[in-house]
Design a protein around this motif. Structure first.
Motif, PDB file in Angstrom:
ATOM      1  N   LEU A  48       0.827  -1.204   0.000  1.00 54.19           N
ATOM      2  CA  LEU A  48       0.000   0.000   0.000  1.00 54.19           C
ATOM      3  C   LEU A  48       0.862   1.255   0.000  1.00 54.19           C
ATOM      4  N   THR A  49       1.863   1.281   0.847  1.00 56.62           N
ATOM      5  CA  THR A  49       2.733   2.459   0.898  1.00 56.62           C
ATOM      6  C   THR A  49       3.391   2.709  -0.457  1.00 56.62           C
ATOM      7  N   ARG A  50       3.847   1.632  -1.094  1.00 59.96           N
ATOM      8  CA  ARG A  50       4.486   1.779  -2.401  1.00 59.96           C
ATOM      9  C   ARG A  50       3.496   2.268  -3.456  1.00 59.96           C
ATOM     10  N   LEU A  51       2.307   1.654  -3.513  1.00 65.05           N
ATOM     11  CA  LEU A  51       1.301   2.053  -4.498  1.00 65.05           C
ATOM     12  C   LEU A  51       0.844   3.488  -4.259  1.00 65.05           C
ATOM     13  N   PHE A  52       0.605   3.815  -2.995  1.00 61.18           N
ATOM     14  CA  PHE A  52       0.090   5.143  -2.646  1.00 61.18           C
ATOM     15  C   PHE A  52       1.106   6.227  -2.994  1.00 61.18           C
ATOM     16  N   THR A  53       2.366   5.979  -2.640  1.00 60.06           N
ATOM     17  CA  THR A  53       3.400   6.979  -2.910  1.00 60.06           C
ATOM     18  C   THR A  53       3.618   7.158  -4.402  1.00 60.06           C
ATOM     19  N   ARG A  54       3.588   6.042  -5.151  1.00 58.93           N
ATOM     20  CA  ARG A  54       3.772   6.127  -6.594  1.00 58.93           C
ATOM     21  C   ARG A  54       2.637   6.889  -7.262  1.00 58.93           C
ATOM     22  N   ALA A  55       1.396   6.650  -6.828  1.00 57.81           N
ATOM     23  CA  ALA A  55       0.238   7.272  -7.475  1.00 57.81           C
ATOM     24  C   ALA A  55      -0.001   8.696  -6.995  1.00 57.81           C
ATOM     25  N   ALA A  56       0.049   8.913  -5.678  1.00 60.76           N
ATOM     26  CA  ALA A  56      -0.334  10.204  -5.113  1.00 60.76           C
ATOM     27  C   ALA A  56       0.839  11.119  -4.827  1.00 60.76           C
ATOM     28  N   GLY A  57       2.072  10.572  -4.802  1.00 61.94           N
ATOM     29  CA  GLY A  57       3.236  11.411  -4.564  1.00 61.94           C
ATOM     30  C   GLY A  57       3.578  11.608  -3.104  1.00 61.94           C
ATOM     31  N   VAL A  58       2.760  11.059  -2.198  1.00 60.92           N
ATOM     32  CA  VAL A  58       2.995  11.155  -0.760  1.00 60.92           C
ATOM     33  C   VAL A  58       2.579   9.845  -0.115  1.00 60.92           C
ATOM     34  N   THR A  59       2.994   9.640   1.134  1.00 60.98           N
ATOM     35  CA  THR A  59       2.557   8.459   1.872  1.00 60.98           C
ATOM     36  C   THR A  59       1.134   8.664   2.379  1.00 60.98           C
ATOM     37  N   PRO A  60       0.447   7.600   2.780  1.00 58.66           N
ATOM     38  CA  PRO A  60      -0.895   7.776   3.357  1.00 58.66           C
ATOM     39  C   PRO A  60      -0.911   8.703   4.563  1.00 58.66           C
TER      40      PRO A  60
END
Length: 315
Positions: A249-261
């Protein structure tokens, strides 16, 4: 039900009108209905013909408006001769001024900003329009501060957009301000458009900055964070909701949104706190309202340069 009144001039561009109309119409599908009305900017006109040749029926009179209502002037086909731009009648100019003076919001798409300028609403304010007519707008309204290369601007309840599809961005921003980022994100997804903003615009909302991607897993997690950002949201719970491992999740979120959750949630909290402080709340009260135990964390985050660059879609 809030009214959105579209003020139409001859040669109106269909997408300048249809984009915002669809956004506010779709808001009704997700639980926030709007009453959409259409009037002519010219007196005694029963129809307005669009630039694309489609005749549009309009109401004969302006409805009674409240400060919660929104007035939108879509743009029109400008042509090569600036002298051919339509002249907005005295009655319409006065109604635009009166609505703003009463505390209402007025907005424009593309060349519609000229109508706001004719009403004196651009004087001393930041504004924008389609890149092809920015010089003309600046020449027509020298007291306006024309901002170039942004999708839209907001200044004291006067909202202007760059034109054509940017009217959708303008509408998503207004929906996010009125109903929260989760509602705007749902509308964007229903319309199958990016919830996006120009990164150079300093008033960009957190939701719109970090929704310029097509990762549905991340969108689902963002929907949950948008709705519950004042609560404690442990990463294991978010990962379980997404059906993936925490590291994934952290990897997908950072790649897509540019920040961590976590940083995304913190940004939402700070944005909401800034809004509350701007409306008279103390820093301590705002901190508690957005979920911080005390004001120390809020003060620290307000002084930090939180990342604002969204990751490139599909990177």
């Amino acid at each position: 039900m809030t009214t959105v009144l579209f003020v139409l001039l001859p040669g109106v561009h269909l997408l300048d009108l249809a984009g915002p109309a669809q956004a506010f119409f779709t808001a009704g599908d997700v639980g926030h209905p709007y009453d959409l009305r259409y009037v002519s900017a010219l007196p005694d006109a029963a129809t307005v013909t669009s630039a694309q040749g489609l005749p549009l029926a309009v109401g004969p009179d302006w409805p009674a408006l409240t400060p919660d209502d929104l007035v939108v002037v879509p743009g029109w086909r400008v042509g090569e001769d600036p002298r051919a731009w339509p002249h907005v009648g005295d009655a319409t100019r006065e109604r635009l001024r009166a609505h703003h003076a009463a505390g209402g919001t007025v907005a424009s798409v593309c060349a519609g900003s000229d109508a706001l300028g004719q009403a004196g609403l651009l004087d001393g304010r930041r504004c924008t329009t389609h890149h092809a007519v920015q010089d003309e707008l600046a020449a027509r309204h020298p007291r306006a501060h024309v901002v170039r290369d942004v999708l839209f601007t907001t200044d004291d309840r006067v909202v202007t957009s760059a034109g054509i599809a940017s009217g959708i961005d303008l509408s998503l921003h207004l929906l996010a301000v009125r109903h929260g980022p989760a509602v705007a994100a749902r509308v964007a997804r229903e319309m199958v458009v990016y919830a996006r903003r120009n990164g150079t615009e300093p008033q960009a909302s957190v939701m719109l900055r970090h929704r310029s991607h097509l990762d549905d897993t991340v969108h689902r997690v963002q929907d949950h964070i948008d709705t519950h950002f004042t609560r404690t949201l442990p990463l294991p719970d978010l990962a379980a909701r997404a059906g993936v491992a925490e590291r994934t999740l952290t990897r997908l979120f950072t790649r897509a949104a540019g920040v961590t959750p976590l940083r995304y949630q913190q940004s939402l909290r700070v944005e909401r706190a800034e809004h509350l402080i701007g409306h008279g709340a103390t820093v301590e009260a705002a901190a508690h309202a957005v979920g911080f135990r005390d004001a120390r964390m809020l003060r620290r985050l307000r002084t930090m340069a939180l990342p604002t660059r969204p990751g490139p879609p599909g990177s």
